[in-house]
Design a protein around this motif. Structure first.
Motif, short mmCIF file in Angstrom:
data_model
loop_
_atom_site.label_atom_id
_atom_site.label_comp_id
_atom_site.label_asym_id
_atom_site.label_seq_id
_atom_site.Cartn_x
_atom_site.Cartn_y
_atom_site.Cartn_z
N UNK A 106 64.12 29.68 46.14
CA UNK A 106 64.84 30.91 45.88
C UNK A 106 63.96 32.15 45.90
N UNK A 107 62.64 31.94 45.99
CA UNK A 107 61.69 33.06 46.01
C UNK A 107 60.94 33.12 47.34
N UNK A 108 60.31 32.02 47.71
CA UNK A 108 59.58 31.98 48.98
C UNK A 108 60.23 31.04 49.99
N UNK A 109 61.19 30.26 49.55
CA UNK A 109 61.98 29.44 50.47
C UNK A 109 63.32 29.15 49.82
N UNK A 110 64.26 28.70 50.63
CA UNK A 110 65.55 28.28 50.09
C UNK A 110 66.09 27.16 50.97
N UNK A 111 66.96 26.38 50.37
CA UNK A 111 67.62 25.31 51.11
C UNK A 111 68.98 25.79 51.57
N UNK A 112 69.29 25.52 52.84
CA UNK A 112 70.58 25.88 53.41
C UNK A 112 71.22 24.63 53.98
N UNK A 113 72.44 24.77 54.45
CA UNK A 113 73.13 23.62 55.05
C UNK A 113 72.44 23.17 56.33
N UNK A 114 71.59 24.05 56.88
CA UNK A 114 70.85 23.69 58.09
C UNK A 114 69.41 23.30 57.79
N UNK A 115 69.10 23.15 56.51
CA UNK A 115 67.74 22.78 56.15
C UNK A 115 67.03 23.91 55.45
N UNK A 116 65.75 23.73 55.13
CA UNK A 116 65.00 24.77 54.41
C UNK A 116 64.75 26.00 55.28
#
Length: 200
Positions: A116-126
């Motif tokens: 949530x700060x330097x990366x996030x997870x989405x339905x398509x991956x990180x």
């Protein structure tokens, strides 16, 4: 280029071969950008604490009500991340210790990888959340590993930095530094030439 972040991790400090390659690279960049501000983080001299359950719990508490101790951990991590975000380029010295990156560098990575700060997870991956910037990796090795299965550093660094959104990564290798004076001299000359080409 207004801000350059320098990260070293050699147990030999500025006498380490990776640190000396960092200095050469930084000198080239600052000659081109004399007004750039340079921030130096020597992880061997001032190590980032290794990740443990309490520190990881502090990261998980960020969306809730952290305790005073957890808030201190979060503030420390936030400062490291802010430092990285401010940089227009990163110069990273990486010696090889027992086939891997120094543990202090891994500890640093553990504090800048924040969901949530330097990366996030989405339905398509990180998805990396850092703005891409040049990262110069100065890799010093006693033996010769580049391009072989024993080079665990290169894929790890590419994967980790890319995970955060940093994909413009250039590697400079100085290898075989413990394989005799001739090999060492040749390796350092080759690295110098590569540094010149990257910073031209």
């Amino acid at each position: 280029m207004q801000n350059i972040l320098v990260i070293t991790a050699s147990i030999f400090g500025q006498n380490g071969q990776s640190s000396q390659l960092v200095t050469k690279t930084l000198n080239k960049l600052t000659r081109q950008h004399p007004d750039a501000q340079v921030t130096v983080r020597d992880l061997a001299k001032e190590p980032v604490p290794h990740l443990d359950a309490e520190r990881f719990g502090a990261f998980l508490s960020a969306q809730g009500e952290p305790t005073a101790e957890q808030a201190a951990v979060l503030t420390y991590s936030d400062e490291l991340i802010a430092e990285l975000k401010r940089a227009d380029a990163v110069v990273l010295g990486v010696p090889m210790y027992n086939f891997g990156v120094p543990s202090v560098l891994k500890a640093y990575f553990d504090h800048i990888a924040r969901a949530g700060v330097t990366f996030r997870y989405t339905e398509n991956g990180p998805q990396g959340l850092l703005e891409d910037k040049p990262v110069y990796v100065l890799a010093a090795r006693g033996g010769i590993y580049s391009g072989t299965p024993n080079d665990s550093q290169t894929p790890f660094l590419r994967s980790f930095l890319g995970f955060l959104g940093l994909t413009s990564v250039e590697f400079v290798y100085a290898e075989g530094l413990n394989m005799g004076d001739d090999q060492k001299a040749q390796a350092l000359d080759k690295a110098d030439t590569h540094i010149d080409a990257l910073t031209a």
